[in-house]
Design an enzyme around this catalytic site. Sequence first.
Site, PDB file in Angstrom:
ATOM      1  N   HIS A  39       0.816  -1.217   0.000  1.00 10.46           N
ATOM      2  CA  HIS A  39       0.000   0.000   0.000  1.00 10.46           C
ATOM      3  C   HIS A  39       0.848   1.265   0.000  1.00 10.46           C
ATOM      4  O   HIS A  39       0.363   2.332  -0.357  1.00 10.46           O
ATOM      5  CB  HIS A  39      -1.022  -0.012   1.142  1.00 10.46           C
ATOM      6  CG  HIS A  39      -0.482   0.217   2.512  1.00 10.46           C
ATOM      7  ND1 HIS A  39      -0.361  -0.777   3.442  1.00 10.46           N
ATOM      8  CD2 HIS A  39      -0.041   1.342   3.112  1.00 10.46           C
ATOM      9  CE1 HIS A  39       0.122  -0.284   4.567  1.00 10.46           C
ATOM     10  NE2 HIS A  39       0.322   1.007   4.394  1.00 10.46           N
ATOM     11  N   ASP A  97      -0.135  -7.429   0.979  1.00 12.00           N
ATOM     12  CA  ASP A  97       0.366  -6.080   1.277  1.00 12.00           C
ATOM     13  C   ASP A  97       1.887  -6.007   1.418  1.00 12.00           C
ATOM     14  O   ASP A  97       2.400  -5.362   2.335  1.00 12.00           O
ATOM     15  CB  ASP A  97      -0.327  -5.531   2.530  1.00 12.00           C
ATOM     16  CG  ASP A  97      -0.265  -4.009   2.602  1.00 12.00           C
ATOM     17  OD1 ASP A  97       0.329  -3.397   1.698  1.00 12.00           O
ATOM     18  OD2 ASP A  97      -0.800  -3.444   3.575  1.00 12.00           O
ATOM     19  N   SER A 119       4.273   2.365   8.077  1.00 11.68           N
ATOM     20  CA  SER A 119       3.998   1.254   7.169  1.00 11.68           C
ATOM     21  C   SER A 119       5.221   0.839   6.391  1.00 11.68           C
ATOM     22  O   SER A 119       5.891   1.674   5.777  1.00 11.68           O
ATOM     23  CB  SER A 119       2.917   1.637   6.176  1.00 11.68           C
ATOM     24  OG  SER A 119       1.677   1.430   6.737  1.00 11.68           O
TER      25      SER A 119
END
Lengths: 487, 505
Positions: free
Chosen positions: A73, A104, A183
Site C-alpha cells: 500500500h 500487502d 507502514s
Amino acid sequence: MKAFVFFFFHAALIISASAQENFTQAERYQSIVRIEVVSQTPDYQNPWNPGRFSSGIGSGFLIGDNQFLTNAHVVSNARRILITQPGSSRKHPARVVHIAHDCDLALLEVDDFSPFENYIHFKLDGVPPLESTVSAIGYPVGGDRISVTRGVVSRIDFRPYSHSRADSHLVIQIDAAINPGNSGGPVFLGENVVGVAFQGLRSADNTGYMIPTPVIKRFLKDIEDGKYDQYVELGASIFPLYNPAMRKALRLDQNSSGVLVSSVTPESATDGVLEPGDVLLSIDSHPIDQGGKINLDGERLELYEIAERKFAGDQIPITFLREGKSHQKNITLTTIPASRLYAITYGKRPRYYYHAGLVFQPLDLNLYAAKRFNSPRVRKIYQHYMDDGIFKERKDIIVLTQVFDDQITLHASKFKGAVLDSINGTRVSSLKQLSEVIDQSPESEEFLTFEFNGVHQPLVLPREKAKKASAQIMQTYGISKDRYLGN
Amino acid sequence: MKRLFFLISFPLVFLASCEKQIPKSNTQQEDSLAAQSLVRVNATSQGYLPTRPWEKEPPSSRRGLGILLGKNRILTTADIAAKATFISLESANEEKTVPAKTVFVDYECNLAILEPTNTEEPSFLDELVPIQLQKSGVKPRGPVTIWQIESSGLPLKTEGSIQSTDIISTSGTGHYFLTYRVKASMQSASSSYTLPVTQEGKLLGILTSYYNDDQICDVIAPEVIQQFIADTEDAVYDGFPSLGISAATTEDPHFRSWLNLAPEQGGIYITRVVEDSSAGKAGLKKGDVILSIDGNQIDRKGYYQHPHYHRIYWTHLIRGEKSSGDQIQITIKRNDQIIKKQAILARSKKPLIQKDFFASDPSYLIHGGLIFTELSKPYLQGFGKDWESRAPITLLDALANPEDYETDRDRIIILSQIIPTPATVGYDRISNQIVTQVNDISIRHLSDLQAALNEPKESYHVIDIKESPYRIFLDVQESEKANTELIQRGLDQLSRFETRQDETK
C-alpha cells in the site's frame, strides 16, 4: 469494523549474528529507509480522467542486494518513488520489482545501489511468542527523522488485510505505537526482524498490526520464479458438523471427525473433486475436526491455513466421505483470478467503453466503492458472482454507469445502473466483446437494442444516428477517449 | 409515483385564536343536514410483528370520523379499520358510544363499512340522519365542505374547492384510484383521521391526507365510493378489478420507431403480464403495445381523454369504470399487426410477496427451533431504517423481481432465524434462507411445509434451502421435544397460517 492503515516503520536492531558485530546501531539504521511516493489514484467515476495525484510517506528496509521490503500500500499506484537513508538528504529513485496486493508486501530496488552496499541486510526470524518485547522502527508522522517505538506481542491471529479489502492472513498485534508513516518498516525482536508494520485500528488504542515472517517468507518464495502469483485457494466452503441429525443423515458416528463441504467454487482446485454434501476428513494428512479445524504446529487453525502456506501447482492429498464411502484424492492448488472482483485493484487503469452518451464499466470492488448501486439485481449478481458460477458466462459484469444527456439519450437514463445482458440479441460477456458488437454492428441493423438484466424493456438507439452523435457528446462532456479495454 | 403525505391527524401548525372565517355557504341548510350524519370512529389496532410473528405489536389507537349512509351503516376509511382489535362509534358530543365491527373493507381503495356489533339494540345512531351520495360521473367543480368535529361536539366546516383529479394511491398499499385534489386550509381538531367531504349537502368523498405545505387534500372520488358500496349490496364483495400487467410509456422516439408506432398512435408497452391475471387469460404478452381500451385511445404516456376529467391515467378504465366480471376490449399492436383482445376483468390475486399485513396476519411455523415465515415487505422493513441496503440481498432481489421467483411457489417461505435448541445445534449461523423443499416436497406455501413435516425421512427431516449449506437435517424426536419446550417457555402458538380476513367476512 474499519481497520485504518497507517504507514509505520520500526527500527530494528537486528541482524544475523555473524554480520552484526561489525556494525554500530547507527549504521544498522542506515538500512531502514524512508520512502516518499507520489501516486496517481484512478477515477472510477469518470474513468477517462487521469485521476488524482497525491503523495505519501512510508518506511522500508534492506533485506538483500538491492532488495528493499515495504508494504504494497506504500507504493500502490506509484508514479515516483524516492528512497532516503537516515541522516542523508539524498533521494534515490526507486522502482517496484514485485508487488503482492493480497498480502500487502512489495519489493523495491534503487537505480544505483552503490551507496547502500556497505549496510546490513536484515534477516527474518520466526513468529515471536506472546508478551515478547518488540520494537518498531520507521518514519511515522510527527517528525522527519527515524523513530523507534516499543511494545509487546499482544495477539497472534488470522485477520483481514485492509489493503485489498478481500484477504485475510496471519497477523501479529502489538501495542507499540504505530502511526501513519510506519507502514513498511521492520519490527524487531532483539536483533532480528519478526514482522513488517502495516496497519492499525483506529477504534482501539495501542493496537498495531504487523505482517509476520511466515507471510513475508511466502511472498519471497513466490517471487523466486520472477513473478508473483498470489495466494492459492481451496475453492470449497465448509459447514460445521455439530448437529446430531445431520451426522446421522450423513452416516457418521456421533464422535467421528470431518466437516461438511457446503459449496464448491466452479473451476477451483476442488471443482470436480468435492461436491456439496461430502464430508472432508483430512487435508494434507491433517485430520479435520467437526468444526473444520486442523492442528498445525501445535495451534488449532482453520483448514484454509493449509492453502496459506502453499503455492500454485502444489499438490495436496485430501480424504473425504461421499455417501458413506471414503475417497482419497490429490488436488492441485490454484489461484482463483475471478475472485479478485472482490478485491481493490491497484496499478491498473479503469476499463470502460463509451458509445453515444452511454458509459459501460465492468463491475469490480473499485467501481462498487466509487458508485452507489441501489439495484438489488446488480448487488445480487455481484455477491453471487463466484458462488453461482456467474463468472463462467460473464467475464465482466457490465454496468451502464453513466448516461450523458443529449437528444439521442433523452429516455435512456432510467436504465442507468443496470447490468447489460445483450445487444441486438447477442449476449455480451465482456467489455471487449461489447465494444466489438457495437463497433462491428452491420449497416443493415437499424437499431442498437440493449437488454438489461431484470429490466423488462429494451433501450433502443437508432444505430446510425447514435454513431454520428457519439463524438459530439464526447466533446460536449469532456470525455477524452471513448474506451480503455485493458491490455 | 411515490408521494409523501401526511395524515391529517398529525398536528397542523396554527396561530392561536385565529378567527375561523368560514365562507358562508349558500347551501347552509343542506350542510347542517350533513352535520347530523357524522359519527366519531375510535379504533384500536394491533398487528403482529413481522419479524417475530408470534408476538403482537404494542396497540395503538386512532380517532377518525365516519358518516352514516343508511341504518347502522357507517362509511369510513380502511386505514382506520386495519388490524383493529376494538372499534367504537361515538356521538359527536362524545356522550354516547356503541361498539362496532367491520362488515366490509377494501384496503386497495381504502374504504370500509362499519356497523354496531349488536344491530338489534337501539343506539344514538338511530337519531342521526343518513347522508346521500353525490352524483358521480359529472364534471367535478365548485366548492366543497370538509367536516371535522371540535372537542365541544360542534361541527367544524372548512370550505375548499376541487382543483384537479388524478389517479393516485391513498392507502399506502400501492393501488391507484381516482382521487380528487381539493385546495383547502385545514386546521387540526380531534378525530381528524378520515374526514367526510360534502357538496350540496351530499357526500362527495372522504379525505385521506392533507399536504400541509401546499394546503392540498386527497379525497377519494365519488365513483370509487359508489362502486365500493354497490359491490357490498349483494353481501359478496368482489373487489375492484385489475388487468394484471406492468407497462412502460412509449414517448421515447427511438423506442417508438423500433416498435414501428405511427406518430398518431399512442400506446403503452407491456413489460410484464401476471400469470393467471385478466390480461394473461386474455392472451396479452410482454412486448405488446396497448393502443386502446374499449375504444379509448391511450396516449404515449398512458393517459386517455375522459369526458369529465380530461387526461387521466389508463388504469381508471379498469379500476373506476369497470367492475369485476365485466368484459373489456383491448386493442394491441403485436409484430406490426393490430389485434383486438377481450379480457374478462377480475380482482388481482395476492402477490407473491405481501406489501402489508392489513388483510391478513403474518404466517409462520416454528419447528424444533427453526422459524419459518413468509417473506413480506414488512419483514424486510424489520431490518431497520436502512433495510434496503441491510436486508439480505437475495430477499431484496425477490422483492424487486418477484417474477423470477414465482414459478416455483405462491409464497416465498424463508427459514428466518434459528432458536437454539438441542435439535438445532450447529445451525446458529443460518438465517434468512429461502426454503425450496422439505422432505422432498416442494414448498409453494406455508401449509405445504406443515404437510411435509408429517413425512420425515427415517428419523429426521430434510430441509433444502437455496444457499449454502443447501441442506440441513432435523431430528424428529428432538424437534418434537423442542416444540414442547418452546411452548413451556411461553411460545404458546407454534404456527399461524394465512387466514384471509377477507373483505367478504
